[in-house]
Write an enzyme that holds these catalytic residues in place. Structure first.
Site, PDB file in Angstrom:
ATOM      1  N   GLY A   1      -5.172   8.796   2.192  1.00  0.00           N
ATOM      2  CA  GLY A   1      -5.043   7.717   1.223  1.00  0.00           C
ATOM      3  C   GLY A   1      -5.067   6.369   1.902  1.00  0.00           C
ATOM      4  O   GLY A   1      -4.791   6.260   3.103  1.00  0.00           O
ATOM      5  N   ARG A   2      -5.387   5.340   1.137  1.00  0.00           N
ATOM      6  CA  ARG A   2      -5.373   3.987   1.684  1.00  0.00           C
ATOM      7  C   ARG A   2      -5.164   2.990   0.565  1.00  0.00           C
ATOM      8  O   ARG A   2      -5.422   3.274  -0.603  1.00  0.00           O
ATOM      9  CB  ARG A   2      -6.652   3.673   2.452  1.00  0.00           C
ATOM     10  N   GLY A   3      -4.683   1.803   0.940  1.00  0.00           N
ATOM     11  CA  GLY A   3      -4.452   0.743  -0.019  1.00  0.00           C
ATOM     12  C   GLY A   3      -4.393  -0.585   0.701  1.00  0.00           C
ATOM     13  O   GLY A   3      -4.734  -0.690   1.896  1.00  0.00           O
TER      14      GLY A   3
ATOM     15  N   ASP B   1       3.563  -2.366  -8.444  1.00  0.00           N
ATOM     16  CA  ASP B   1       2.244  -1.763  -8.235  1.00  0.00           C
ATOM     17  C   ASP B   1       2.215  -0.328  -8.771  1.00  0.00           C
ATOM     18  O   ASP B   1       1.804   0.603  -8.070  1.00  0.00           O
ATOM     19  CB  ASP B   1       1.867  -1.791  -6.759  1.00  0.00           C
TER      20      ASP B   1
ATOM     21  N   LYS C   1       2.167   6.494   7.086  1.00  0.00           N
ATOM     22  CA  LYS C   1       1.480   5.291   6.649  1.00  0.00           C
ATOM     23  C   LYS C   1       1.420   4.294   7.792  1.00  0.00           C
ATOM     24  O   LYS C   1       2.445   3.853   8.296  1.00  0.00           O
ATOM     25  CB  LYS C   1       2.211   4.673   5.449  1.00  0.00           C
TER      26      LYS C   1
ATOM     27  N   GLY D   1      -2.010  -0.448   3.880  1.00  0.00           N
ATOM     28  CA  GLY D   1      -2.339   0.325   5.057  1.00  0.00           C
ATOM     29  C   GLY D   1      -2.994   1.643   4.699  1.00  0.00           C
ATOM     30  O   GLY D   1      -3.322   1.897   3.538  1.00  0.00           O
TER      31      GLY D   1
ATOM     32  N   VAL E   1      -2.881   5.938   4.971  1.00  0.00           N
ATOM     33  CA  VAL E   1      -1.944   7.049   5.063  1.00  0.00           C
ATOM     34  C   VAL E   1      -2.676   8.255   5.663  1.00  0.00           C
ATOM     35  O   VAL E   1      -3.780   8.608   5.241  1.00  0.00           O
ATOM     36  CB  VAL E   1      -1.376   7.424   3.681  1.00  0.00           C
TER      37      VAL E   1
END
Length: 805
Positions: free
Chosen positions: A514-516, A631, A535, A519, A521
């Site tokens: 995962g990413r956002g 968020d 993360k 950062g 993950v």
């Protein structure tokens, strides 16, 4: 002297309030510092209390009083300190295990306004009772949450499982599980750091070939007091001492085998076991190895030729190559391993094929590391090509040969099970001694002054936040010059990891999950073999200050929170420019992933919405601080094995004082396009209603299957161009259907918006979806004052549950 007393007064005051609150909220307590604090069953067979598992490391367990054999553990994966730790029943009816007087490690998550009592029954079941006028009611019992042992009369069900210990000396969760699978069959699974596989009953057999019944979905297995075992899949057995009424226990051992132990002459004797050949168990010797079993000498693990052992004290790590394979066919040869089988994980299988064709298939694939060539009962030759070498076993019963791919330069230097470099005669899992450092509070003179100043202006809450903040800054300043302090307990109760530890755990940050904006993950396996989500916050020079602030905010906020629907944090790293957070890993992934794959039925979607609403109500109204997540979106709602939602990613959250709930104290717009409330766009005061709005958008997405980010245009001039499209579409559907079908069921409009992929299930859950859709539309009102609070959302959803029951 007077100045010293004044400086210490705020600290003493805070300790006084903590102490008085503790005595007020609990009516029963056991202390880890008092060995005499033990609960005994009336017959004297069982004891419950604090059990030493390492240096200053304790768990709360139940054991046989005579032999100290542990049968159940509350906190097997998170040991507590030997100082100031306790188990207590709070006035709310919750049984809580606290670590060092500061952190809640484990609880029964029960509530009661009536008197409660904790009793250890004669059968070894620890039960929390609620006393009512007409008798007692069970609030919680340990039999419903087994660890690695079943006691006579204790049922294994579709909702429970046995999980082995990591080793005989490390009681944390291991790699082996006893569960009912999807076909209602009692099954043994290897669930390792990288792969999972079934090994009992024999995976190559169909259920009916293994004499298992798949048509009874009740899924119950139980061992009786005489030594008889019965399961709803028709797997039954009796122990060798069946009929004798003695103490027994069924245990899933660290080596992956199930055994029944009977107490005879003060010794535990094995009176039944599921697997006679230990090498049948997957994962025991790790990758790139083979297992040989001798009834007299036991199990022996050996590395394949050309490979060497990774960890001499733990064979589950397997072996590693001492060479590099080339794609050049002329540099490749094959080493013959007679009677060696590498079970499973074939990247291709072909039948009725010649040896040369099988060999060429492997040579043509640069990633092929071996192939298996055998013939079946029909006399046809079979070819199995391998890219990973797992579950190696050498047995004369195997009618085939494995051909190991090696460089030609290495081929002449190896011999099977001959060289000490490749053969290791140690098949035992490592003996790990746990260690727990006691986290002592340190207050510098500057912090003492800050405490005094804070009390003087009446900001007690700011005091605690500031202590946390300055402690982290001091740790960061010392991290570059001294890395020896990373393995002790942090002020938040989490472990501090070094960057090299987390880099090794993630295999060099290779498996991204995962990413956002905050950062990326990665999936990793910690040194204690727990699978974690790690993360890595962005560490570029431009965003360094912002990333550090996000890191400190996330750690400090999560350190104060505890809720069943919040992601659990295990540790962090603050080393140089590196900022990493270590979370529990949830195998079902995010809500976003599950919505894309259509794996969620309507019941699951309703329960996910309810769980998310509960945790947001907790953040907004039950914490000492006023916490906004800022968020909420499907990517930040993770799902556990039973699809229980857990809210994650507090990098954008905001911590404020409860007296200042109408604020514009946000330097930048926060959130994700498509889920943001209008207040962000029009620069209005930010309140908890921004999370309510985002929650409503998420619920609409769950119902309709339509992402708000896909329904709007590409313009940035107004955020509502995205999410307003979805909201208006749903509102128009409701308005149109209610006007056209006046007098008909009010739920008919919901049928027009539900996701088509699983719409066939809608009739059963029509009322639930109607309730959920109406609540969602209330949450996405433009006027924030018209939106309900999250606690009101919970009440509306729960009231539907109560009406249905």
């Amino acid at each position: 002297m007077a100045v010293s007393l004044m400086l210490h007064f705020p600290l003493l005051l805070s300790l006084f309030f903590q102490s008085s609150s503790s005595s007020h909220n609990s009516r029963f307590s056991l202390s880890v510092e008092k060995p005499e604090d033990v609960i005994l069953s009336q017959n004297g067979v069982f004891s419950a209390g604090f059990y030493l598992v390492g240096e200053n490391a304790y768990v709360f367990s139940i054991w046989f009083a005579q032999t100290l054999a542990v049968v159940w553990t509350a906190n097997r994966d998170r040991s507590i300190n030997g100082k100031r730790s306790s188990l207590s029943i709070h006035r709310t009816g919750n049984l809580v295990l606290s670590d060092a007087g500061q952190y809640e490690v484990w609880s029964t998550a029960t509530t009661s306004s009536l008197p409660t009592q904790l009793i250890l029954n004669n059968n070894g079941n620890l039960v929390l009772y609620e006393h009512q006028l007409r008798g007692s009611k069970i609030l919680w019992e340990s039999f419903d949450f087994p660890t690695d042992t079943l006691l006579p009369g204790q049922q294994l069900t579709r909702y429970t499982k046995l999980v082995s210990a990591r080793s005989e000396t490390n009681y944390s969760s291991g790699f082996y599980k006893l569960v009912f699978d999807d076909e209602n069959v009692l099954t043994l699974l290897y669930d390792g750091p990288d792969v999972s596989s079934k090994y009992w009953p024999s995976p190559w057999l169909k259920s009916w070939e293994a004499d298992r019944n798949i048509y009874d979905s009740s899924r119950i297995a139980v061992l009786d007091s005489l030594g008889g075992f019965s399961s709803t899949d028709k797997y039954n057995f009796t122990t060798s001492d069946y009929g004798v009424l003695i103490q027994r226990r069924l245990k899933l051992d660290p080596d992956g085998n199930i055994r029944v132990y009977s107490l005879q002459n003060n010794l535990w004797e094995v009176t039944w076991q599921a697997i006679s050949d230990a090498c049948i168990v997957h994962g025991l010797c790790g990758a790139d190895s083979t297992c040989v079993y001798d009834p007299r000498e036991g199990r022996k693990c050996s590395c394949l030729p050309g490979y060497r052992v990774k960890n001499h004290s733990d064979w589950s790590y397997g072996c590693e190559p001492t060479f590099k394979l080339s794609c050049n066919k002329k540099e490749t040869t094959f080493f013959k391993l007679q009677d060696v089988e590498l079970y499973g994980y074939d990247f291709f299988y072909k039948e009725n094929i010649s040896y040369s064709d099988c060999e060429n298939e492997c040579i043509e694939d640069c990633e092929c590391r071996a192939f298996q060539y055998s013939f079946n009962h029909d006399g046809l030759f079979q070819c199995y090509a391998k890219r990973v070498l797992l579950n190696g076993r050498r047995s004369p019963d195997f009618r085939g040969t494995t051909y190991l791919r090696l460089p030609k330069t290495k081929r002449n230097n190896v011999s099977f099970f001959a060289d000490e470099e490749f053969a290791q005669d140690n098949g035992h899992i490592c003996s790990v001694k746990l260690d727990r450092a006691y986290a002592k509070r340190h207050v510098s003179s500057f912090l003492k002054f800050f405490l005094w100043f804070s009390v003087a202006i009446g900001l007690v809450e700011v005091l605690f936040i500031s202590m946390t903040w300055f402690y982290l800054i001091r740790t960061k300043q010392k991290s570059d010059g001294n890395q020896q302090g990373y393995n002790f307990l942090s002020p938040f109760g989490f472990r501090k990891y070094t960057y090299s530890e987390l880099k090794q755990a993630t295999k060099g940050f290779t498996e991204e999950i995962g990413r956002g904006a905050g950062g990326i993950v990665y999936k990793g396996v910690l040194p204690d073999q727990r699978t974690a989500a790690i993360k890595n916050l962005h560490d570029d020079n431009i965003g360094a200050k912002r990333d550090e602030a996000e890191f400190l905010a996330e750690v400090s906020i999560i350190g104060k929170l505890n809720h069943m629907n919040l992601i659990e944090m295990w540790g962090y790293c603050a080393e140089g420019k590196h900022r990493l957070l270590v979370y529990e890993y949830l195998e079902k992934g995010s809500l976003a992933d599950n919505l894309k794959s259509n794996t969620l039925d309507w019941t699951k979607r309703y329960n996910i919405a309810l769980g998310t609403a509960r945790v947001l109500a907790y953040l907004h109204e039950e914490c000492l601080e006023w916490i906004l997540h800022c968020d909420i979106k499907p990517q930040n709602i993770l799902l556990g094995s039973n699809y229980q939602p857990k809210v994650a990613d507090f990098g954008l959250s905001k911590l404020l004082n409860r007296s200042d709930q109408h604020t514009q104290n946000f330097s930048v717009v926060r959130g994700t396009r498509g889920y943001m409330a209008p207040e962000w766009v029009f620069n209005l005061p930010i309140t908890s209603k921004v999370d309510v709005y985002s929650f409503g958008i998420v619920v609409l997405e769950m119902i309709t299957g339509r992402s708000p980010t896909m329904m709007g245009g590409q313009s940035d001039k107004a955020e509502e161009a995205h999410n307003e499209r979805l909201v208006m579409w749903v509102r128009e559907k409701r308005k149109k259907m209610t006007s056209e079908e006046e007098g008909s069921s009010s739920s008919s409009w919901v049928e027009q918006i539900i996701e088509a992929a699983i719409g066939s299930e809608f009739d059963v859950e029509k009322k639930k979806m109607e309730t959920l859709a109406n609540v969602a539309l209330k949450c996405v009102e433009e006027d924030k004052d018209a939106r309900p609070s999250m606690s009101q959302v919970v009440e509306m959803l729960q009231s539907h549950e109560d009406d249905a029951s």
